[in-house]
Each structure stands twice: as structure tokens, then as C-alpha cells.
Enzyme design. Structure first.
Site, PDB file in Angstrom:
ATOM      1  CG  HIS A 334      -1.945  -1.027   1.268  1.00  0.00           C
ATOM      2  ND1 HIS A 334      -3.229  -0.846   0.819  1.00  0.00           N
ATOM      3  CD2 HIS A 334      -1.888  -2.304   1.700  1.00  0.00           C
ATOM      4  CE1 HIS A 334      -3.903  -1.973   0.996  1.00  0.00           C
ATOM      5  NE2 HIS A 334      -3.118  -2.866   1.525  1.00  0.00           N
ATOM      6  CE  LYS A 525      -5.773  14.171   0.399  1.00  0.00           C
ATOM      7  NZ  LYS A 525      -5.669  13.210  -0.713  1.00  0.00           N
ATOM      8  NE  ARG A 526      -2.582  10.181  10.122  1.00  0.00           N
ATOM      9  CZ  ARG A 526      -2.208   9.281  11.049  1.00  0.00           C
ATOM     10  NH1 ARG A 526      -2.966   8.223  11.282  1.00  0.00           N
ATOM     11  NH2 ARG A 526      -1.096   9.419  11.733  1.00  0.00           N
ATOM     12  CE  LYS A 531      -1.489  10.731   2.973  1.00  0.00           C
ATOM     13  NZ  LYS A 531      -2.330   9.914   2.084  1.00  0.00           N
ATOM     14  CB  THR A 635      -9.767   5.228  -0.675  1.00  0.00           C
ATOM     15  OG1 THR A 635      -9.191   5.620   0.568  1.00  0.00           O
ATOM     16  CG2 THR A 635      -9.154   3.927  -1.145  1.00  0.00           C
ATOM     17  CE  LYS A 639     -13.617   6.286   1.312  1.00  0.00           C
ATOM     18  NZ  LYS A 639     -12.697   6.300   2.493  1.00  0.00           N
TER      19      LYS A 639
HETATM   20  C1  26W Z   1       4.343   0.785  10.074  1.00  0.00           C
HETATM   21  C2  26W Z   1       3.856   2.084   9.742  1.00  0.00           C
HETATM   22  C3  26W Z   1       2.864   2.057   8.633  1.00  0.00           C
HETATM   23  C4  26W Z   1       1.497   2.009   8.935  1.00  0.00           C
HETATM   24  C5  26W Z   1       0.585   2.047   7.901  1.00  0.00           C
HETATM   25  C6  26W Z   1       3.312   2.112   7.327  1.00  0.00           C
HETATM   26  C7  26W Z   1       2.383   2.136   6.283  1.00  0.00           C
HETATM   27  C8  26W Z   1       1.046   2.101   6.597  1.00  0.00           C
HETATM   28  C9  26W Z   1       0.013   2.115   5.518  1.00  0.00           C
HETATM   29  C10 26W Z   1       0.411   1.274   4.396  1.00  0.00           C
HETATM   30  C11 26W Z   1      -0.195   3.495   5.049  1.00  0.00           C
HETATM   31  C12 26W Z   1      -1.471   3.613   4.264  1.00  0.00           C
HETATM   32  O1  26W Z   1      -2.521   3.738   4.835  1.00  0.00           O
HETATM   33  N1  26W Z   1      -1.329   3.626   2.940  1.00  0.00           N
HETATM   34  C13 26W Z   1      -2.432   4.048   2.136  1.00  0.00           C
HETATM   35  O2  26W Z   1      -3.177   2.890   1.756  1.00  0.00           O
HETATM   36  C14 26W Z   1      -4.335   3.260   1.012  1.00  0.00           C
HETATM   37  C15 26W Z   1      -5.143   1.985   0.755  1.00  0.00           C
HETATM   38  O3  26W Z   1      -4.526   1.217  -0.204  1.00  0.00           O
HETATM   39  C16 26W Z   1      -3.963   3.987  -0.289  1.00  0.00           C
HETATM   40  O4  26W Z   1      -5.132   4.391  -0.944  1.00  0.00           O
HETATM   41  C17 26W Z   1      -3.092   5.201   0.016  1.00  0.00           C
HETATM   42  O5  26W Z   1      -2.630   5.772  -1.181  1.00  0.00           O
HETATM   43  C18 26W Z   1      -1.910   4.781   0.889  1.00  0.00           C
HETATM   44  O6  26W Z   1      -1.157   5.917   1.318  1.00  0.00           O
END
Ligand code: 26W
Length: 798
Positions: A334, A525-526, A531, A635, A639
Site C-alpha cells: 500500500h 487525509k492524514r 500529500k 480512496t 469518495k
Molecule cells: C508501520 C507504519 C505504517 C502504517 C501504515 C506504514 C504504512 C502504513 C500504511 C500502508 C499506510 C497507508 O494507509 N497507505 C495508504 O493505503 C491506502 C489503501 O490502499 C492507499 O489508498 C493510500 O494511497 C496509501 O497511502
């Protein structure tokens, strides 16, 4: 308790229990049918599930909404009052967690036998508050009043071991085997949550694990008077599922995080193998029965865990175990940020999971032998592809372990999957191209259109029937209505009503006034530098600067409300600085009489699923402005488009597919493409040169540095400006002018409301592809190969 004494929460709990009772029979029937058929299923392993509130979704899935509202009315109770007391389970950070929630909703609605496995954090994502515009985190004690949607099953608790060491022994046919002698253990208690399909009688399960001590209380120690010691084991164990790690890109590599990952993975595999599968099930047939989908690298420790179970507990030989393990796992990546790919130091694995480390070493040894066979003499490639990184410290690259072992590896948007093949995992894709595929993300139309936007839903259903709720491609039947002025004005009325509703929520929730006569320009978004919330800030500051300097007559400014929603990981300093700057700019611009209220910044704290459901239907413009090549998919972009907002965005992530489907004329594209970004970066990017040659940009940055937004205190936001002028890792300055030009196109377009609305209708009509139902169908076709199994509800009462 009689009604008069009942609190609103009591009434809410009563309603929730009534709905869940209705669902209970369907849940049991789904379970019975699944056990009877033992058909191929999907297990979705995710460290995060950002579920949102459950009541409305359950009322929709059971089609009980109307009956509930009427019968409550009869008791003088407003359904709306009850739904607002529900606490949303914030068991996720952002995109990844919400996607998991959309996916399990679609799997149930598509009648696919499936189970979600995760962690029942006692504290979810922190509550965000602002103190003097700065983010302050509050613990999210979401279980304070209990949750009516969870069903604990202590009788199905699982013991999970940690620590200790391994010892070599010989098995009865003299073969050398390794045995794990654990150091300590905890228990995992499953809590089941219902995942109802949309009016199809199926109720799938989400099983979240909670940790507790194997021996809760040591009476001897207690009687010896050492009370804290007596309960130490309990508190220690409970810590494992105590709180969600609030990082969504940069792993902190904390031991507790690895404990969390192994804990829920070990519970889930044990539960599936020993409780879900019939007793005596031949695990050699496991690939026919299940695929464990790994939601990013967080559950990847499941791979050595299954190998350990098959070899150490079931006595299989390596090849037998590897053959099955190779087939039952699939991995979804992701992210594109190198720093987000988790690596676990071998020293930590040695301490916490010594047997798993041995197994990972063996997997790597066999894999590197294959690499050397395929690329004889190419030691550099072998070192690059090794699951074990040697520097900066010896560590396991979890993304490589998942890629080497998984049957399939997919990205979450076409561009993302291509970049995984061409860059991030190139060596692996070159070696096993057939393993790599793409499944573009999607969102559930039940929550994000049907529930969040009843006005638009009514309009659509009136025009094309309600089949779209489970078949979103049907939205294309709206296309002709884009030229129907009657439909256009009704569409505009719906948007206006959604704006009014959002304004009421902002007033009630945060005492923020929203002028519904303005364009609602949303960026939610975060908070992350890739971003580029800073690009949005520079747009606002530049407009403000131009008005203040007289370069832009205020009456020429399109009235806009800039809505921000963003949490920053608590340890992410620059992100927190940017939040403070946004609030500071907001305070200054909003209170400046020279602006005559034409530009307003609204930044409600604690952006979450519930707020998204109120904001997204009210938006006109959706900001998807990440630097090309960094947002895996997004995502929120989907929406907003599905709710009739137009997108201003770069060719990044799923924006590319949105633009392809809605048409260039219905999308405000700007900025460098990914190859252009690559070229600029590799040619050596000088951000300051853009400051020198672009006056508007210089004046905006100077205004921020001047202290204009911090009561004259120059240094306040110096770190942000300095970072942009010196590094600007995400090319904010390079894309500034193109972005400003695109925003000018937005102003022009918005002035022609008919054309704007026509474009908005076409966005809705052409984005049915972004349903998570379609995503699930793609996973089923390309990765899972499982078939839907319908649940016949006819035999069920009520
Ligand atoms: C360990 C720290 C950590 C925690 C969460 C690293 C990475 C993440 C996630 C992968 C971050 C995340 O939420 N990625 C997002 O995933 C969405 C669903 O696929 C995508 O639409 C977003 O572009 C992506 O940033």
C-alpha cells in the site's frame, strides 16, 4: 429500566441489540452453511480496520431503517438522536484501515465466504484536539461505555508464545529438528463482530483479538504482599492489544509493535486451523480452502508462523510445508515510500521469535540459491534481493519475505502496481513477472453514497432504480441526465442541502461557522509532506497576499471555504508544524475584514470516518495533490468523485484512472507526471530557483516567514519555509505555478454553475468502477479464486 430513566445511550444500546438480534439468526445460518460446505474462503489479515459507526450500516443491510424510525417515533424517540451517541471504533490510521473495512463489507455483499482477522485495540487512533492551533493527542477510550457490536468468546482463547530459545533435537526417524522453547506467553481472546451483507442474508465475521495474561493473578505473590507484582503479568499481557500505533508511514520499529503483529497473526492461524476447519482436516489441502490476504507488511510474520506450525507441530518436512505456505498467502503493498516498508532487526527477532528467525533464514537461503541459479555470478543482485538486509543493521525486509513467499503481489492502483514492477520490487518482478498484478482500490457505495448522501441516493434511485447500490457500474445510466436541466437543478439542490447539513454539523460539533454560499474546497487525509497540504496552504496564502497587496481585487476572488481534516503521527514534527501553520493562516485570514469572508479556512479537529460522511457529500472540489509517484492510490479521491465533487489533482495513484474515466474536461489536472518528477529529481532539484523566478511564490513564502500569521513572530514557521527552500523533497515549489493555474481554471469553471453541475453529474456517472465490490471481484478473479455462496434467508423468521 423504564424508558423515562433511560439515557440516550441506553436507548441506543437497546436499538443496537434489537438489530443485532435480527442479524444473529443470519449470522448463525451463514456459519452453519460455511461449515457444511467448507467452500474456499478468504481470510483478510489486517492490523487495522477503520470501521466507522455500525448502527446505520446494520439498519441498511437489514432494511430495518424505516421500521426502526417509525417504532421509535411511536415511543417519542428520534432515531437521529440515537445514532449520534454511537462511538466510532477508530481501529485504524487512514487509507489502509478504511480500505480493509470497505473490503469486508463488499465480501459480505458479494456473498463470499470470508473472515477478517485483526486486533481489538483498547485505545484506537488518538482523539485530535487543537491547543493554540497545535495538535494535542487525547487517548481514544472507545470501549468506555462498552460496544454492543462485539461478542467476546473467551472459550475460544488461544495461547501465544514469545521469547525463549530454540534447541536442536532429533525426531523419531533421527532427522535433526529444531524445537522452540518459549520464554513467556499470553492469551488471545477473540471478539467477533458482525459484517452484514447488503440485504442478502449473509453475515460474515470480523474476529479481533484481545490480549490477556495466561495466569491473570498470582495469589501467592499477592498474599506475600507484592500486589503490583501479583498483577504484573496481566498488565504486561494486556499491553499487547492496548493501543493502535498512530504511525501511517514511518515504522518506529518498536518491540511492542512486533509483539502486536505476531500476537494477532498467531491467534488467527491457530483459530482458523483448529476452530474454523473441521477436526482432522488435511492441511495439505489448505490452498483449496483458504487464501490469507496480507494487508501490507504488518501481518507478514504469518509466513514463518505457518511454516512453524506445519513443521514443528505437524511434523511435516520443509518442502511439504513450503509448498502449502507458498500457495496460501498473497500480499498487497500500500505504499511507495521506502521508509514505510517495515524491516525488523534480526536481534529483536532473535529475542522475541527465535524459531521464526531460523525459518526466515532458511527461506532466504533457498531463495538466494534460486536467484544465483537464475542469475549466475550476479552477487550484487543476490545481495539486493536478500530478505536479510546487512546494513545499517542486520534486519529482515518484510516486503521481500512477502514477495518471495506470496502466490501473488499486488499494488492498489495501476500506476502504483507499475512502479512496484519497474522500481520498488523490480528485481523480483523481473524474476517472477507472473506473480505481480494490480487491483485498483475501491470504496463501499453503501456507506459512502447510500448512507452518507441520502439526497443524491434518492435522486439516482428515482432516475435509474436502486440496483446501483450493489452494481455501481449502473451509475453510467445517469450519463444522459447530465444534459437534463431539471436533473441538474435537483442535483444542485442536493449539494446545497448537503452543505447546509455539513454547516450544522460544524456548528454543533466545533462551533465553526460555514458559509454555505461558498465553494467547498476540501482536503481531508492524514498529514504527510508527500500529500502536500503545503501546496494548498501556498494557494491560500498567495490569494491572501495578492488581495492584501491590491494585486487582486477582492470582488474577483471566488468565495471559497477551504476545509482541512488531518491527523499527524504524534512523532512527525514537520507534520505537526504544518497543522499549526494551517490553523494560524486560518485565524488570520478568517478574521481579516479585508477578505469580507470570501476566503474561509475551516479545520475541524479529529477528522474521522463519521466526519467524512458529512463533509464528502457537501464538497465541490476534491484536493488530490500529492507529488506524482508517491500516493499509492488514495480512496478519498473516489469518495469525492462519487458524491459529485470535481477533482483537482496530479497524475498520481488512482487519480490517473479517475481522470481516464471521467474525461480530461471533467478533471483539473496539474503538475509533473511521475517520469517528469523522476527526471527533475535525478537532474538535481534546486527548490530555491523556483523561489527566485516566481514572484507570487516568493511573496507567499516571504509572508509566511514574515510572521504575518504568527502575530509578527518571524521564526514561528521558519522550519517549514527553510525546508521548502532547501530540500522540498516532494517538489511543492516546482508544481506551485501549475497548481495556481489549475486553481484559476477552477474559479472560471465554477462561475458557470450549469457546466460545473454537468461535470459533477458526469463524475458520478463515470466512477462506478471505484466500488470496492469491483475491487473484490478483481481479487477473486486474479488472486483468490473463491466463489460466492448465497445464504437462503427464506427459512429464517423475521
Ligand atoms: C508501520 C507504519 C505504517 C502504517 C501504515 C506504514 C504504512 C502504513 C500504511 C500502508 C499506510 C497507508 O494507509 N497507505 C495508504 O493505503 C491506502 C489503501 O490502499 C492507499 O489508498 C493510500 O494511497 C496509501 O497511502
Amino acid at each position: 429500566m423504564d424508558l423515562l430513566q433511560a439515557s440516550v445511550n441506553d436507548k441506543y444500546l437497546a436499538l443496537a441489540r434489537t438489530v443485532r438480534h435480527y442479524l444473529m439468526t443470519r449470522w448463525l445460518e451463514t456459519e452453519r452453511r460455511q461449515t457444511e460446505l467448507q467452500s474456499k474462503a478468504v481470510a483478510y489479515l489486517s492490523a487495522e480496520f477503520l470501521l466507522g459507526r455500525q448502527l446505520d450500516n446494520s439498519l441498511l443491510a437489514t432494511d430495518l431503517e424505516e421500521i426502526a424510525a417509525e417504532s421509535l417515533q411511536g415511543l417519542g424517540i428520534e432515531l437521529d438522536e440515537l445514532r449520534t451517541v454511537e462511538v466510532e471504533p477508530g481501529l485504524g490510521n487512514g487509507g489502509l484501515g478504511r480500505l480493509a473495512a470497505c473490503f469486508i463489507d463488499s465480501l459480505a455483499t458479494l456473498d463470499v465466504p470470508s473472515i477478517g482477522y485483526g486486533i481489538r485495540y483498547e485505545y484506537g487512533i488518538f482523539k485530535q484536539t487543537f491547543v493554540d492551533g497545535r495538535q494535542v493527542e487525547q487517548p481514544d477510550n472507545w470501549l468506555e461505555l462498552g460496544s454492543p457490536w462485539e461478542f467476546p468468546h473467551p472459550e475460544a482463547a488461544v495461547t501465544v508464545n514469545f521469547g525463549g530459545h530454540t534447541e536442536k533435537t532429533a525426531d523419531d526417524d533421527g532427522r535433526e529438528v529444531s524445537r522452540w522453547v518459549p520464554g513467556w506467553s499470553v492469551e488471545g481472546v477473540p471478539y467477533n463482530y458482525m459484517v452484514p451483507g447488503y440485504q442478502n442474508g449473509r453475515v460474515n465475521t470480523l474476529r479481533l483479538w484481545s490480549a490477556r495474561a495466561t495466569k491473570a493473578f498470582d495469589l501467592q505473590i499477592f498474599n506475600a504482599g507484592d500486589y503490583t507484582e501479583a498483577v504484573r503479568a496481566q498488565t504486561f499481557a494486556e499491553n499487547i492489544s492496548k493501543v493502535l500505533y498512530p504511525e501511517d508511514s514511518t515504522p518506529q520499529g518498536k518491540e511492542l509493535r512486533l509483539q502486536q503483529q505476531y500476537f494477532f497473526v498467531a491467534c488467527s492461524l491457530r483459530n482458523f486451523i483448529e476452530d474454523v476447519l473441521p477436526a482432522g482436516y488435511d492441511l495439505h489441502k489448505l490452498p483449496e480452502r483458504i487464501t490469507f490476504q496480507l494487508n501490507d507488511t504488518h501481518p507478514v510474520i504469518a509466513i514463518p508462523e505457518l511454516m512453524r506450525i506445519l513443521i514443528d507441530e505437524r511434523g511435516w518436512n520443509w518442502d511439504e510445508a513450503w509448498d502449502v505456505t507458498n500457495q496460501v498467502f498473497a500480499y498487497t503493498c500500500h505504499t511507495l515510500l521506502p521508509e514505510a516498508l517495515e524491516v525488523w532487526p534480526t536481534s529483536l527477532l532473535e529475542k522475541l521469535l527465535p524459531r521464526h528467525l531460523e525459518i526466515i533464514y532458511r527461506i532466504n537461503k533457498d531463495f538466494l540459491a534460486r536467484v544465483r541459479e537464475t542469475y549466475p555470478g550476479d552477487e550484487m543482485r543476490a545481495r539486493h534481493m536478500s530478505i536479510i538486509a546487512e546494513s545499517p543493521e542486520r534486519a529482515v525486509r518484510m516486503a521481500y519475505l512477502a514477495t518471495v513467499t506470496g502466490s501473488k503481489v499486488n499494488g492498489v492502483a495501476a500506476l502504483h502496481s507499475q512502479l512496484l514492477r519497474d522500481k520498488v520490487l523490480k528485481d523480483f518482478s523481473d524474476m517472477e513477472p507472473e506473480k505481480f498484478t494490480n487491483v485498483t482500490n475501491g470504496v463501499t457505495p453503501r456507506r459512502f453514497v447510500r448512507l452518507a448522501n441520502p439526497g443524491l441516493s434518492g435522486l439516482i434511485t428515482e432516475a435509474i432504480g436502486d440496483g446501483w447500490v450493489t452494481d455501481l457500474d449502473r451509475l453510467s445510466e445517469l450519463e444522459p441526465l447530465a444534459d437534463d436541466s431539471g436533473f441538474l437543478s435537483r442535483f444542485r439542490e442536493v449539494k446545497a442541502a448537503n452543505k447546509a447539513r455539513f454547516a450544522d454539523v460544524m456548528e454543533a460539533r466545533d462551533g465553526i461557522r460555514v458559509d454555505t454560499g461558498t465553494m467547498v474546497d476540501a482536503m481531508v487525509k492524514r498529514l504527510h509532506e508527500y500529500k502536500r497540504q503545503m501546496l494548498k496552504v501556498l494557494h491560500i496564502v498567495s490569494l491572501y497576499e495578492q488581495v492584501k497587496s491590491g494585486a487582486l481585487p477582492i470582488e474577483k476572488v471566488t468565495p471559497r471555504t477551504f476545509v482541512f481534516g488531518a491527523k499527524a503521527a504524534p512523532g512527525y514534527r514537520m507534520a505537526k508544524e504544518i497543522i499549526a501553520l494551517i490553523n494560524a493562516v486560518g485565524r488570520t485570514v478568517n478574521d481579516d475584514p479585508a477578505m469580507q469572508g470570501r476566503l474561509t479556512i475551516v479545520f475541524p479537529p479529529n477528522y474521522n470516518v463519521t466526519l467524512a460522511e458529512k463533509l464528502i457529500p457537501a464538497a465541490d472540489l476534491s484536493e488530490q495533490i500529492s507529488v506524482a509517484g508517491k500516493e499509492a492510490s488514495g480512496t478519498g479521491n473516489m469518495k469525492f468523485a462519487l458524491n459529485g465533487a470535481l477533482t483537482i489533482g496530479t497524475d498520481d495513484g488512482a487519480n490517473v484512472e479517475i481522470r481516464e474515466l471521467v474525461g480530461d474536461e471533467n478533471f483539473f489536472l496539474f503538475g509533473m507526471s511521475e517520469p517528469e518528477v523522476e527526471r527533475v529529481v535525478s537532474a538535481g532539484y534546486e527548490p530555491a530557483s523556483f523561489y527566485d523566478k516566481n514572484a507570487a511564490l516568493r511573496r507567499a513564502l516571504d509572508l509566511i516567514a514574515s510572521g504575518a500569521f504568527s502575530d509578527g513572530r518571524r521564526g514561528e514557521f521558519e522550519p517549514i519555509v527553510a525546508n521548502l527552500l532547501e530540500q522540498d523533497r516532494f517538489l511543492v515549489l516546482a508544481d506551485f505555478q501549475s497548481y495556481m493555474d489549475a486553481q484559476a481554471r477552477v474559479d472560471t469553471a465554477y462561475a458557470d454553475q450549469d457546466a460545473w453541475t454537468r461535470s459533477a453529474v458526469l463524475n458520478v456517472a463515470r466512477t462506478g468502477f471505484f466500488s470496492s465490490d469491483r475491487s473484490m471481484r478483481d481479487y477473486l478473479d486474479r488472486i483468490w479464486h473463491a466463489e460466492p455462496v448465497s445464504i437462503d434467508v427464506s427459512s429464517m423468521q423475521g
